[in-house]
Design a protein around this motif. Sequence first.
Motif, short mmCIF file in Angstrom:
data_model
loop_
_atom_site.label_atom_id
_atom_site.label_comp_id
_atom_site.label_asym_id
_atom_site.label_seq_id
_atom_site.Cartn_x
_atom_site.Cartn_y
_atom_site.Cartn_z
N LEU A 8 0.82 -1.21 0.00
CA LEU A 8 0.00 0.00 0.00
C LEU A 8 0.86 1.26 0.00
O LEU A 8 0.55 2.23 -0.71
CB LEU A 8 -0.94 0.00 1.20
N VAL A 9 1.93 1.25 0.78
CA VAL A 9 2.84 2.41 0.81
C VAL A 9 3.50 2.59 -0.56
O VAL A 9 3.60 3.72 -1.06
CB VAL A 9 3.88 2.26 1.93
N ALA A 10 3.94 1.51 -1.17
CA ALA A 10 4.57 1.61 -2.49
C ALA A 10 3.57 2.13 -3.53
O ALA A 10 3.91 3.00 -4.35
CB ALA A 10 5.10 0.24 -2.92
N ALA A 11 2.34 1.63 -3.48
CA ALA A 11 1.32 2.12 -4.41
C ALA A 11 1.01 3.59 -4.17
O ALA A 11 0.85 4.37 -5.11
CB ALA A 11 0.05 1.29 -4.28
N GLY A 12 0.95 3.99 -2.90
CA GLY A 12 0.71 5.39 -2.57
C GLY A 12 1.81 6.30 -3.05
O GLY A 12 1.56 7.40 -3.54
N VAL A 13 3.05 5.86 -2.90
CA VAL A 13 4.19 6.67 -3.36
C VAL A 13 4.17 6.81 -4.88
O VAL A 13 4.40 7.91 -5.41
CB VAL A 13 5.52 6.04 -2.86
N ILE A 14 3.88 5.73 -5.59
CA ILE A 14 3.81 5.80 -7.05
C ILE A 14 2.70 6.75 -7.48
O ILE A 14 2.89 7.58 -8.39
CB ILE A 14 3.61 4.39 -7.64
N MET A 15 1.53 6.67 -6.82
CA MET A 15 0.43 7.56 -7.18
C MET A 15 0.76 9.01 -6.83
O MET A 15 0.37 9.93 -7.55
CB MET A 15 -0.86 7.12 -6.49
N LEU A 16 1.47 9.23 -5.74
CA LEU A 16 1.86 10.58 -5.36
C LEU A 16 2.82 11.18 -6.38
O LEU A 16 2.71 12.35 -6.74
CB LEU A 16 2.49 10.58 -3.97
N ILE A 17 3.75 10.37 -6.87
CA ILE A 17 4.67 10.84 -7.91
C ILE A 17 3.91 11.20 -9.18
O ILE A 17 4.16 12.23 -9.82
CB ILE A 17 5.76 9.79 -8.18
N CYS A 18 2.93 10.37 -9.55
CA CYS A 18 2.11 10.66 -10.72
C CYS A 18 1.28 11.92 -10.52
O CYS A 18 1.11 12.72 -11.44
CB CYS A 18 1.18 9.49 -11.03
N LEU A 19 0.78 12.12 -9.30
CA LEU A 19 0.01 13.33 -8.99
C LEU A 19 0.88 14.57 -9.12
O LEU A 19 0.46 15.57 -9.71
CB LEU A 19 -0.57 13.22 -7.58
N LEU A 20 2.09 14.50 -8.59
CA LEU A 20 2.99 15.65 -8.70
C LEU A 20 3.39 15.92 -10.15
O LEU A 20 3.48 17.08 -10.57
CB LEU A 20 4.22 15.42 -7.83
N ALA A 21 3.61 14.87 -10.93
CA ALA A 21 3.94 15.06 -12.34
C ALA A 21 2.77 15.69 -13.09
O ALA A 21 2.97 16.55 -13.97
CB ALA A 21 4.31 13.72 -12.98
N SER A 22 1.55 15.29 -12.75
CA SER A 22 0.38 15.89 -13.38
C SER A 22 0.23 17.36 -13.01
O SER A 22 -0.13 18.19 -13.84
CB SER A 22 -0.89 15.13 -12.98
#
Length: 90
Positions: A8-22
């Motif tokens: 869950l933490v790994a998935a959250g970090v990946i989604m956070l990186i995608c959010l910041l890139a967006s």
Amino acid sequence: MTAFQMILVAAGVIMLICLLASMVLIFRARDFLTRTVVSDVVFYTMIAIFLVWSMDNQTSIAYEIVILAALVAGVLPTISMARMISKGRR
């Protein structure tokens, strides 16, 4: 920390990186259409981050919020994005 929590933490970090890139793309884009489409990506990413968070933290209303957001996010942003792209013409 269990294996499920690490996933869950790994998935959250990946989604956070995608959010910041967006968000960076929204600020750097010059045309209106790109900003409109990427704003939907930001909204869906925030819903996904909330869903991942709610898998580990017990709340009584978490899944109802996600279902409501998915229903509302499926209809209203599509209509509003179509209006933005067509510049208000019907």
